[in-house]
Write an enzyme that holds these catalytic residues in place. Structure first.
Site, short mmCIF file in Angstrom:
data_model
loop_
_atom_site.label_atom_id
_atom_site.label_comp_id
_atom_site.label_asym_id
_atom_site.label_seq_id
_atom_site.Cartn_x
_atom_site.Cartn_y
_atom_site.Cartn_z
N GLY A 107 0.81 -1.21 0.00
CA GLY A 107 0.00 0.00 0.00
C GLY A 107 0.85 1.26 0.00
N GLN A 162 -7.49 0.80 3.39
CA GLN A 162 -8.34 0.27 4.47
C GLN A 162 -9.71 -0.14 3.95
OE1 GLN A 162 -7.73 -0.61 7.51
NE2 GLN A 162 -5.68 0.23 7.73
N ASN A 179 -7.79 5.07 8.48
CA ASN A 179 -7.18 3.90 9.13
C ASN A 179 -7.33 3.90 10.65
OD1 ASN A 179 -5.35 6.11 8.21
ND2 ASN A 179 -3.96 5.18 9.69
N THR A 230 10.89 -7.40 -11.01
CA THR A 230 10.24 -8.71 -11.14
C THR A 230 9.06 -8.79 -10.19
OG1 THR A 230 12.32 -9.70 -11.77
CG2 THR A 230 10.62 -11.21 -10.98
N CYS A 259 1.12 1.98 12.53
CA CYS A 259 1.60 1.33 11.32
C CYS A 259 3.10 1.15 11.35
CB CYS A 259 1.24 2.15 10.08
SG CYS A 259 -0.36 1.70 9.41
N1 PLP Z 1 -2.87 3.72 3.59
C1 PLP Z 1 -3.60 3.42 4.67
C2 PLP Z 1 -4.90 4.11 4.88
C3 PLP Z 1 -3.15 2.45 5.57
O1 PLP Z 1 -3.89 2.15 6.64
C4 PLP Z 1 -1.91 1.80 5.33
C5 PLP Z 1 -1.38 0.82 6.30
O2 PLP Z 1 -1.87 0.67 7.39
C6 PLP Z 1 -1.19 2.14 4.17
C7 PLP Z 1 -1.70 3.11 3.33
C8 PLP Z 1 0.12 1.46 3.84
O3 PLP Z 1 -0.12 0.13 3.42
P1 PLP Z 1 1.02 -1.00 3.53
O4 PLP Z 1 1.03 -1.44 4.96
O5 PLP Z 1 0.55 -2.09 2.62
O6 PLP Z 1 2.30 -0.39 3.08
#
Ligand code: PLP
Length: 391
Positions: free
Chosen positions: A73, A187, A159, A245, A331
């Protein structure tokens, strides 16, 4: 990840791997072969990547050529923002202007900062939604030729609170002003409808592990006619949009997980009802506050707290009892930071540091919901009310 003694209630951080996803990923790993190789093994890997691309495209109402696989993400959000900004900047005499909501995840916010363009912040309301009237007013009088193409970055669901943002309306306003809209749906995917056409989005960023796929795989959907410039160069994979890749096993697992989670969309009302019931129980503790409760929200997420009961203490108290939740936007590397979302909603600083997030999903049980309520209520009731503390 829950069992008889532990309760995993942190799906917004990462959802447990679905059996379908594990099976698909293991099958892909056993297959081997580089999807860019033209021999038999390579062709099999390529077929798996393309079947997965088709499945993901179908799930989000895109065509397969609009799907670019990424490492997750964060990369999808970075590529979305910088890919749009760089493409617009290279084609026009005036640099674009980024309109970014105050609620965006750092994957978008930090990329917007790195882009080095003017950034205007779309304020948030106490409800947890953006101040759409602000955006509408600014964009209504916008002259893209004179002031630069507006690039609106707005997440579909937050999130921390799960609050769902008015992406369709923002997209209409952005398009009327000659701009584009970039949507972080990391999310939201699998928990509410994420559809390119319905949202009117030009870009959508998604991630595998939030829907029960493997970690470290995601996708950026770029509408055919949206401006886009690649940022990673090399072998020209992903039609030149993202060299490197492909993570074949991750991609296969992601597609399998998304297929499974999209089948569950109609049943999510049950998850929302359980979440509401949990919040009802938490509110038995007179000082408990639930954030974003009056706005439309994703079904499996709740952000709540109590003044005087530090978020880190709550998380530890729950963890000691085997209940796993998050403090703030946890996160990154175990840090407990002050919540950006709650700050933007105007929540009192003393309360912001006392908010935690519990989130649920495909494998959550009634016992998981009950454990959060039981353990939290016991711990919260041990904390003396502010007035007594002061006395
Ligand atoms: N965007 C949102 C709203 C998220 O909640 C998160 C991760 O919690 C991300 C982006 C980033 O995703 P990733 O953990 O796959 O890098």
């Amino acid at each position: 990840m829950s069992d008889r003694t532990t309760h995993y209630c942190d799906y917004a951080a990462t959802a447990p791997l679905r059996p379908e996803a594990r099976e698909a990923a293991l099958m892909a790993m056993a297959l081997g072969g580089n999807p860019s190789s033209i021999h038999g093994a390579g062709r099999k890997a390529r077929a798996l990547v393309e079947d997965s691309r088709d499945a993901i495209a179908t799930a989000v109402g895109a065509s397969s050529r609009e799907v670019i696989f990424t490492s997750g993400g964060t990369e999808a959000c970075n590529l979305m923002l910088l890919g749009a900004v760089n493409a617009v900047a290279s084609k026009s005499t005036r640099p674009p202007v980024v309109f970014m909501s105050a609620l965006e995840h750092d994957a978008v916010a930090a990329a917007a900062e790195m882009a080095g363009m003017e950034v205007q912040t779309i304020p948030a309301l106490a409800s947890g939604m953006i101040d759409f009237a602000w955006l509408q007013t600014v964009l209504a009088g916008w002259d893209a030729e004179a002031r630069g193409t507006p690039i609106v970055a707005l997440m579909l669901a937050n999130n921390e609170t799960g609050v769902i943002q008015p992406v369709r309306a923002a997209a209409d306003a952005a398009h009327a002003a000659g701009g584009v809209v970039a949507v972080d749906a990391v999310q939201a995917l699998g928990k509410t409808q994420v559809h390119l056409g319905v949202l009117g989005a030009d870009y959508i960023a998604v991630s595998g592990h939030k829907v029960g796929g493997p970690m470290g795989v995601g996708a950026l959907i770029v509408r055919d006619d949206a401006p886009f410039a690649p940022r990673q160069f090399g072998g020209g994979q992903e039609r030149g949009a993202r060299s490197g890749t492909e993570n074949v096993a991750g991609i296969a697992g992601f597609a399998a997980a998304l297929k499974a989670s999209n089948k569950e969309l109609p049943a999510l009302a049950t998850l929302a009802a359980k979440r509401d019931e949990l919040e009802g129980r938490l509110r038995q503790q007179g000082d408990a506050v639930v954030f974003g409760a009056d706005a439309p929200r994703l079904p499996g997420i709740t952000c709540f707290g109590r003044e005087g009961f530090a978020a880190s203490t709550q998380v530890m108290a729950l963890d000691l009892a085997g209940v796993m939740v998050s403090a703030g936007a946890a996160c990154s590397s175990g840090k407990v930071r002050s919540s950006k979302t709650l700050g933007a909603m105007g929540v009192d600083a003393a309360l912001v540091g006392c908010a935690i997030r519990a989130s649920f999903g495909w494998a959550s049980t009634d016992e998981d919901f009950n454990a959060v309520a039981d353990v939290w209520l016991t711990a919260a009731n041990r904390i003396r009310p502010r007035a007594l503390n002061a006395a």
